[in-house]
Structure formats: structure tokens, C-alpha cells
Scaffold this active site. Structure first.
Site, PDB file in Angstrom:
ATOM      1  N   HIS A  19      91.316  26.652  57.000  1.00  0.00           N
ATOM      2  CA  HIS A  19      91.475  26.848  55.552  1.00  0.00           C
ATOM      3  C   HIS A  19      92.639  27.801  55.273  1.00  0.00           C
ATOM      4  CE1 HIS A  19      89.849  27.300  51.354  1.00  0.00           C
ATOM      5  NE2 HIS A  19      90.519  28.441  51.458  1.00  0.00           N
ATOM      6  N   GLU A  20      92.619  28.957  55.916  1.00  0.00           N
ATOM      7  CA  GLU A  20      93.668  29.949  55.679  1.00  0.00           C
ATOM      8  C   GLU A  20      95.010  29.480  56.236  1.00  0.00           C
ATOM      9  OE1 GLU A  20      93.086  32.141  53.608  1.00  0.00           O
ATOM     10  OE2 GLU A  20      90.896  32.038  53.597  1.00  0.00           O
ATOM     11  N   HIS A  23      96.784  27.605  53.593  1.00  0.00           N
ATOM     12  CA  HIS A  23      97.497  28.491  52.669  1.00  0.00           C
ATOM     13  C   HIS A  23      98.796  28.982  53.299  1.00  0.00           C
ATOM     14  CE1 HIS A  23      94.625  28.632  49.480  1.00  0.00           C
ATOM     15  NE2 HIS A  23      93.671  29.206  50.193  1.00  0.00           N
ATOM     16  N   GLU A  48      94.299  25.319  45.927  1.00  0.00           N
ATOM     17  CA  GLU A  48      93.301  25.183  46.988  1.00  0.00           C
ATOM     18  C   GLU A  48      93.333  23.810  47.649  1.00  0.00           C
ATOM     19  OE1 GLU A  48      91.654  27.530  48.327  1.00  0.00           O
ATOM     20  OE2 GLU A  48      92.026  29.117  46.850  1.00  0.00           O
TER      21      GLU A  48
END
Length: 238
Positions: A19-20, A23, A48
Site C-alpha cells: 500500500h505505502e 504511494h 488512494e
């Protein structure tokens, strides 16, 4: 770490890592002219999408086999174990989505005056009411649900973007990476989406990516002019 002190990456940690990383890639691959429009400085409806998209790579068998190995023998994670864990995760996914909707609606009511109105209710009453309205698991008496929901402070009415992102990223992953998560063609589409960050309207970028991922916002759903990236629920792969 395991009891013997060796490093262990648990499934929830793997999801957070991917997930990170989504980003991080959003920032690294950004080619916007202006810093303020680069990386995660994009439309809130879109920020997101990269992170929730990359979460899905964490449990694809073809990706897992590249990194999930026994710390001593180097043996790859058995496919049956991965499939068992994924089935367990997916079994109650709709339940989790309903809870997310309750949180998003509570966040909206607490921060906006769109005819929803707090009617003098405090934040606990708002959460309890929306939980009863949208979630299947009832509120536990004598507890304060907002205390476990940090985004009520950090996001301030924008928590809904996680649900938007899940709709869009699920459809993107299904179309571009389900069969081959290492697809160069799919990767190029994803790179184009990430490179433009806040410099271009994400709804237009997603439209250009094909697949009908978003639809135009109506005047009722969005600000004047009907701008916004509204997920096309017909494409939503839960």
C-alpha cells in the site's frame, strides 16, 4: 519477528508495505512540472487509487513467489496456504465494506452541511446512528466508536475516497493485471496514471485508460459543473 528472532513478514504487514509502496511510486514516477501538483498532491478522489491498486499485487501468486520464502530453507510459500488465507480474507469482505460506508457517512455528516445535518447530535451519536443504518455488526454499548477512527481528524470529510479508490483500483487490477501482474502493457497504463498526478483531471486520465472506470458526476453529486471522478459501479470487482 518469529520466536527465534528471525524476520517474518505477516500478511497484514505485506499489505501495508505494498500500500505505502504505491504511494511512493506515485511520487517517484510523477513528471508534473510543478512540485505542488506532483505525486500524492492529486485530486482527493484519486490519491488512494495507486496505494489500493498495489495492495492487490501483494497476494497474487505470481508476485508472492518472487519474495515470500522460508527464512531458513528458501522454500517458496506453498500456494495452498496462500489460497487458504485469501479465501479467509474475502469471506467477510462485504461486511467490511459496509462498515467502511458507515465510517465514511459519519465523517461526511460530522464535517459537512449538505442537508445531512447533525441535528444537535454529538459525534458518538452520529457514529452510532450511521452504524445502525449501514453496518451489519451493531454498536457495542458504552463504547466510543469515534475513538478508534483516527481519520475523523486527519481526513475531515474525505474518508469516502478509500471506497472510491477500492472501486477504481479493483477494476484496474482486474483488467490490467489479474492474468499477469507483471504485464508490461498494464504497467505502462499504470505509469501514465501515476506520472500525471495532480496535473491532469484523474477522471479524464481514467477515461483515457479505457475500461469505463469512472462516470461523470451529476450536478447533485459534485460541485458546480458536475466535475469529479465517480466510480462506475458496474465495473466494481469486490
Amino acid at each position: 519477528r518469529a520466536s527465534g528472532g528471525e524476520p517474518v513478514l505477516f500478511p497484514s504487514e505485506a499489505r501495508t508495505l505494498f500500500h505505502e509502496f504505491g504511494h511512493a511510486l506515485h511520487s517517484v514516477l510523477s513528471s508534473s512540472k510543478y512540485h505542488y501538483l506532483s505525486g500524492t498532491r492529486a485530486e482527493l478522489d484519486f490519491i488512494e487509487v495507486p496505494s489500493t491498486l498495489f495492495e492487490k499485487f501483494a497476494f497474487h501468486p505470481k508476485v508472492v513467489e518472487t519474495f515470500a520464502r522460508h527464512v531458513e530453507t528458501g522454500e517458496a510459500l506453498p500456494l495452498r496456504l496462500l489460497e487458504t488465507w485469501v479465501r479467509g480474507e474475502e469471506r467477510f469482505k462485504a461486511l467490511g465494506m459496509k462498515a467502511q460506508i458507515a465510517c465514511a457517512m459519519s465523517d461526511q455528516i460530522a464535517h459537512h452541511d449538505w442537508g445531512l445535518g447533525t441535528d444537535g447530535r454529538d459525534i458518538s451519536e452520529i457514529f452510532i446512528g450511521e452504524t445502525a443504518r449501514h453496518a451489519l455488526i451493531p454498536h457495542a454499548p458504552k463504547t466510543l466508536p469515534q475513538c478508534r477512527f483516527a481519520p475523523i481528524v486527519h481526513y475531515g470529510s474525505y474518508y469516502y475516497t478509500y471506497i472510491y479508490a477500492e472501486c477504481i483500483s479493483s477494476a484496474l487490477f482486474h483488467d490490467l493485471f489479474r492474468e499477469n501482474p507483471l504485464s508490461r502493457e498494464g504497467g505502462q497504463v499504470a505509469r501514465t496514471l501515476l506520472a500525471n498526478a495532480g496535473a491532469r483531471d484523474p477522471a479524464r486520465l481514467l477515461h483515457e485508460a479505457g475500461g469505463g472506470y469512472v462516470r461523470p458526476a451529476s450536478a447533485r453529486e459534485g460541485p458546480a459543473g458536475g466535475k469529479g471522478a465517480i466510480p462506475n459501479l458496474e465495473k466494481f470487482i469486490l
